[in-house]
Write a protein that holds these residues in place. Structure first.
Motif, short mmCIF file in Angstrom:
data_model
loop_
_atom_site.label_atom_id
_atom_site.label_comp_id
_atom_site.label_asym_id
_atom_site.label_seq_id
_atom_site.Cartn_x
_atom_site.Cartn_y
_atom_site.Cartn_z
N CYS A 306 0.27 -5.47 8.88
CA CYS A 306 -0.77 -5.24 7.86
C CYS A 306 -1.63 -4.07 8.28
N VAL A 307 -2.00 -3.23 7.32
CA VAL A 307 -2.87 -2.08 7.58
C VAL A 307 -4.02 -2.11 6.57
N LEU A 308 -5.24 -1.97 7.07
CA LEU A 308 -6.43 -1.93 6.21
C LEU A 308 -7.19 -0.65 6.50
N PHE A 309 -7.35 0.20 5.46
CA PHE A 309 -8.13 1.42 5.60
C PHE A 309 -9.59 1.14 5.25
N SER A 310 -10.46 2.05 5.70
CA SER A 310 -11.90 1.82 5.55
C SER A 310 -12.34 1.78 4.10
N ASP A 311 -11.53 2.30 3.17
CA ASP A 311 -11.89 2.24 1.76
C ASP A 311 -11.40 0.96 1.09
N GLY A 312 -10.74 0.08 1.87
CA GLY A 312 -10.26 -1.19 1.34
C GLY A 312 -8.81 -1.21 0.94
N THR A 313 -8.13 -0.05 0.95
CA THR A 313 -6.71 -0.01 0.62
C THR A 313 -5.91 -0.72 1.71
N THR A 314 -5.05 -1.66 1.30
CA THR A 314 -4.35 -2.52 2.24
C THR A 314 -2.86 -2.50 1.97
N TYR A 315 -2.07 -2.41 3.05
CA TYR A 315 -0.61 -2.47 2.97
C TYR A 315 -0.13 -3.62 3.85
N ILE A 316 0.82 -4.39 3.35
CA ILE A 316 1.31 -5.52 4.13
C ILE A 316 2.80 -5.71 3.85
N LYS A 317 3.54 -6.08 4.88
CA LYS A 317 4.97 -6.29 4.74
C LYS A 317 5.39 -7.43 5.65
N GLY A 318 6.29 -8.29 5.14
CA GLY A 318 6.81 -9.37 5.96
C GLY A 318 6.49 -10.74 5.39
N ALA A 319 6.25 -11.69 6.28
CA ALA A 319 5.98 -13.08 5.87
C ALA A 319 4.77 -13.60 6.62
N LEU A 320 3.83 -14.18 5.91
CA LEU A 320 2.69 -14.81 6.54
C LEU A 320 3.07 -16.18 7.07
#
Length: 390
Positions: A306-320
């Motif tokens: 998971c990646v979270l940028f300071s502007d709130g844009t978030t990318y996530i891949k896989g399984a929680l």
């Protein structure tokens, strides 16, 4: 004064950058789906406690303090867990204590004796146990230490007892009262430390290698001094560990999560590993590129990234935890609620299917309001609340 990190420098540069640069930076990330209102909850810190608020700007007013002295989440990450329950996540709340996230619940363990008069940061893990450092910013903090103060350097948070215990004091590594370990890198075997010594005429920075002769968590105030191998190292050794590496050298899973970003996107990423040691820094900025980097944090766990940028844009891949792989193992992008001007997202962690993202109100090097956002990723990513996008 210790700089928070290269990411903090980026934030300072952003404050003075021209609007043209800011516009270019904002276009670096592709559009992401905003969250629905019923998928998240805002929290703030007020009078040493946590309270729910409707939006950050409605949190109670807080005194404006330098970031080293303000109540704020200074560092956060997730543990590996033992497989029988959702792994805990942890956040260090400056001047208060340790915030423990367990799935969709959390608890703040305050400790005035350890946290009240020092700056906390550098959360890492050893055997899935949180470890962090304390130091005093003499530039902003002029209070006198109590005679009983142990001048701590390194502390562990005992997960079972929910208590913080000293591991190494500054005296254990030969530092006088006017010297502080302001930063370190831990690789599981050795600490490479940056030491600031306050002098009458000028301040001096030196660098130490500190290697425990016994397992790190076996250290205590009673035995640390005799169980450490200590030596001086060159500044270049420390710098080589903290200067960002080119993004093309980042882990493959992190690069896959950000594959949709345009080639010219300018960003800086601090990459944590769940239950891991010191994070790694990566930069996608090249010589001659004048665009202001967008800072972000990444978390690589066994089953997701998971990646979270300071502007709130978030990318996530896989399984929680406890869930199947999302969308045929494709990257999902969503945007946390937009923050007002002078607010930003910083550290984050995930426990189970809940994401906890720190936010703070900043004015150059000072902080006012602060808190965190709780996001129900089960609703966002698995129940397709966001219009069936996921």
């Amino acid at each position: 004064m210790k700089c928070r990190s290269f990411a903090a420098l980026c934030a300072i540069l952003a404050c003075v950058a021209c609007s043209k640069k800011t516009a270019r930076q904002a276009r670096a990330l592709p559009d992401a789906v905003p969250l629905e209102k019923n998928t998240h909850t805002w929290y703030c810190f007020s009078d040493g406690a946590i309270m729910e608020v409707d939006v950050p700007q409605h949190a109670p007013l807080q005194p404006e303090n330098p970031w080293t002295e303000a109540v704020r989440i200074s560092s956060a990450s997730s543990s590996l867990g033992n497989g029988t329950a959702a792994p805990n996540a942890y956040a260090l709340v400056n001047r208060i204590g340790v915030l423990v996230f367990s799935g969709n619940s959390f608890h703040l363990y305050a400790d005035a004796e350890i946290f009240a008069n020092r700056t906390v940061g550098n959360l890492v893990f050893q055997n899935d146990t949180p470890v962090f450092s304390l130091y005093k910013s003499t530039f902003f903090n002029t209070t006198l230490d109590d005679a009983q103060n142990m001048h701590q350097f390194l502390v562990q948070f005992d997960v079972a007892q929910r208590l913080a215990y000293p591991l190494i004091t500054c005296a254990d590594i030969g530092l006088a009262s006017h010297s502080e370990v302001t930063d370190y890198v831990w690789d599981g075997n050795t600490f490479i430390c940056s030491v600031k010594t306050v002098g009458k005429e000028k301040n001096e920075f030196t660098y130490l290698s500190v290697q425990p002769k016994v397992p790190l968590l076996a250290l205590s105030g009673a035995n640390s001094r005799n169980n450490l191998l200590i030596s001086s190292v060159d500044q270049d050794v420390f710098r080589s560990l903290v200067v960002p590496a080119p993004f093309e050298t980042a882990p493959a899973r992190l690069k896959e999560a950000l594959a949709s970003l345009e080639e010219h996107a300018v960003f800086f990423i601090t990459c944590h590993t769940a239950g891991g040691h010191s994070p790694r820094n990566y930069s996608n900025q090249h010589d001659g590129d004048v665009a202001v980097p967008l800072s972000g944090n990444a978390l690589i766990a066994d089953t997701y990234v998971c990646v979270l940028f300071s502007d709130g844009t978030t990318y996530i891949k896989g399984a929680l935890y406890g869930k199947h792989i999302m969308g045929n193992n494709t990257v999902r992008a969503f945007r946390l609620p937009r923050l007002p001007a002078d607010y930003k997202y910083s550290s984050f962690a995930i426990s189970g299917t809940t994401l906890y993202a720190a936010w703070e109100e900043t004015a150059f090097y000072k902080t006012r309001r602060s808190g965190f956002l709780s996001v129900d990723l089960d609703a966002v990513l698995y129940n397709s609340i966001a219009g069936g996008t996921f």
